[in-house]
Design a protein around this motif. Sequence first.
Motif, PDB file in Angstrom:
ATOM      1  N   VAL A 229       0.864  -1.184   0.000  1.00 47.36           N
ATOM      2  CA  VAL A 229       0.000   0.000   0.000  1.00 47.36           C
ATOM      3  C   VAL A 229       0.895   1.227   0.000  1.00 47.36           C
ATOM      4  O   VAL A 229       1.777   1.362   0.850  1.00 47.36           O
ATOM      5  CB  VAL A 229      -0.929   0.043   1.233  1.00 47.36           C
ATOM      6  N   CYS A 276      -3.521  -3.689   6.809  1.00 44.95           N
ATOM      7  CA  CYS A 276      -3.906  -2.319   6.464  1.00 44.95           C
ATOM      8  C   CYS A 276      -5.282  -1.993   7.037  1.00 44.95           C
ATOM      9  O   CYS A 276      -6.227  -2.770   6.892  1.00 44.95           O
ATOM     10  CB  CYS A 276      -3.927  -2.133   4.950  1.00 44.95           C
ATOM     11  N   VAL A 277      -5.379  -0.821   7.652  1.00 46.04           N
ATOM     12  CA  VAL A 277      -6.633  -0.386   8.273  1.00 46.04           C
ATOM     13  C   VAL A 277      -7.752  -0.229   7.237  1.00 46.04           C
ATOM     14  O   VAL A 277      -8.931  -0.363   7.548  1.00 46.04           O
ATOM     15  CB  VAL A 277      -6.406   0.931   9.061  1.00 46.04           C
ATOM     16  N   GLU A 361      -0.328   1.451   8.540  1.00 50.15           N
ATOM     17  CA  GLU A 361       0.007   2.812   8.102  1.00 50.15           C
ATOM     18  C   GLU A 361       1.115   3.505   8.886  1.00 50.15           C
ATOM     19  O   GLU A 361       1.765   4.404   8.359  1.00 50.15           O
ATOM     20  CB  GLU A 361      -1.246   3.699   8.077  1.00 50.15           C
TER      21      GLU A 361
HETATM   22 MO   LIG Z   1      -2.604   0.838   5.213  1.00 45.67          MO
END
Ligand SMILES: [Mo]
Length: 500
Positions: A229, A276-277, A361
């Motif tokens: 990401v 990943c959120v 993140e």
């Molecule tokens: Mo992320």
Amino acid sequence: MATLGARLRAASAPLVLALAAGVAGVAGSYLVAGFAQGFVAAPVESALSRAMPGVVVTYAILVLGSLGQQLNLLAAVGLAVGLFAVVAWFALGIGRQLAAPFVGPALAGTVVWGTTAALTGDPLLALGAAVPAAAVLAVPAIVSRLAGGSADAGGVDGERRSALGALAGALGFGLLAFVVGGRSGDAGGELEGTGERRARTERLLSEAREKSLDIAGLEPLVSDDFYEVDINSVDPQVDAEGWSLRVTGAVEAEIDLSYGELTSMPSESTFVSLRCVGEGLNGEKMDNALWEVVPIDDVLDRAGLSLDECCVMLRAADDYYEEFPAEALKRGYLAYGMNGRQLPRAHGSPVRALIPGHWGEINVKWLTEIEVLERPADGYWEERGWHGTGPVTTVAKLHVVNRLDDGRVQVAGHAYAGTRGVSRVEVSTDGGESWTDARLSEPLPGEDVWRQWAHEYDAPEGEHEVVVRAYEADGTRQPGERRSPFPRGATGWVTRTIEP
Ligand SMILES: [Mo]
Ligand SMILES: Nc1nc2c(c(=O)[nH]1)N[C@H]1C(S)=C(S)[C@@H](COP(=O)(O)O)O[C@H]1N2
């Protein structure tokens, strides 16, 4: 008298030619630079994603997934072609006014070169855009020279034909550039190091292979294909030699740590999973690797720094920045190796942060600076409405459904609870009425590692619903309440309808 049609055709020729120059310029840039910072579309794409309002980016992430980023890149390529075409069109006009056939191409080439150099910061590679763009614009003048100097050898139709020919040529050149320029230099190189370290990573990687459940279609405990990401399509290329990490802000004395200094400190090989959120409840942006790391605490200790402030801001070579509590950083790592090799470019080479148990993140890649803050601030994603700086939620994913030869159904996936650890996974094959314990893979060493689960059962008649849920090490059951990924990560039990 020229008919209206002929006039329109006459007017279209310079436009088609300008478009051809735009295509050739962008293709040439890609041919010489590849998918890297020197490619003219890279800075355009990065500016586009930064300028995009948070709600649009969030919509793209939640609804379009990685397609959103591809569309953004496509838009950037289109914008770059358009920009070059406008430049070419004006330059052709000026050339016509001056009745000097080679002035237009030369002028366009110069402006394309200057624009590309300014955008990418690379004047040499910018020639890759300028030369093809100018060459395409010069085609009609060259053709008419060859045809004996009579400017209207072919008349209006001749001009249009050569413009269309130039466009076809430019598109062909674009295709060639796409094939040749698409090189990848992304894999991490050999990790330098003592035999002892190599033996350690080999032992841990084979432990992960042995502990992986042998189930068709199930990703092993060390991911084959680790998700990516990024805020930009083109990853920064940071040279280890020139790299250093600065610790700045509310500190008594700043630190400037070189790659050589970092890698000569005692290192550890540790499994850490990332998630990943922004991924959906049963999404695929969750993976695990073996990282070669130095604890951040050791780096701070060495410099005599005790981190007493509330927070830190981590900054990166792609202008990404994330803020989070200093306490989490103290338990974090600086990673420069992945699965026994150097950290690959896509995963943050030469050095990234790993913050166990926290959403992906804040695991900042291409890390360049840790700024110590006296009060909280917003990071890149928090400015866009997300709250992804905290610990991950607990999840059990269902990614595999196999029909076994004996007629039973096999379901399997991964479960992850960050540093809380997974102790148990339960499966229901009747929509949540009754529950059975799933098999789990043996735990890998490490404080923040996922586990695999699997369960086989006799298929009931007709359609049925499989539900999975995980338990943390202290017995806490994964909450069943459904929540969307935005803004602080998905929650709920994964459910899947199985057809007979
Ligand atoms: Mo992320
Ligand atoms: N410099 C930088 N670091 C970054 C990002 C980024 O775009 N730039 N993306 C973050 C996000 S949202 C996630 S989920 C993880 C993903 O790490 P990976 O690409 O190695 O899987 O990196 C994080 N670190």
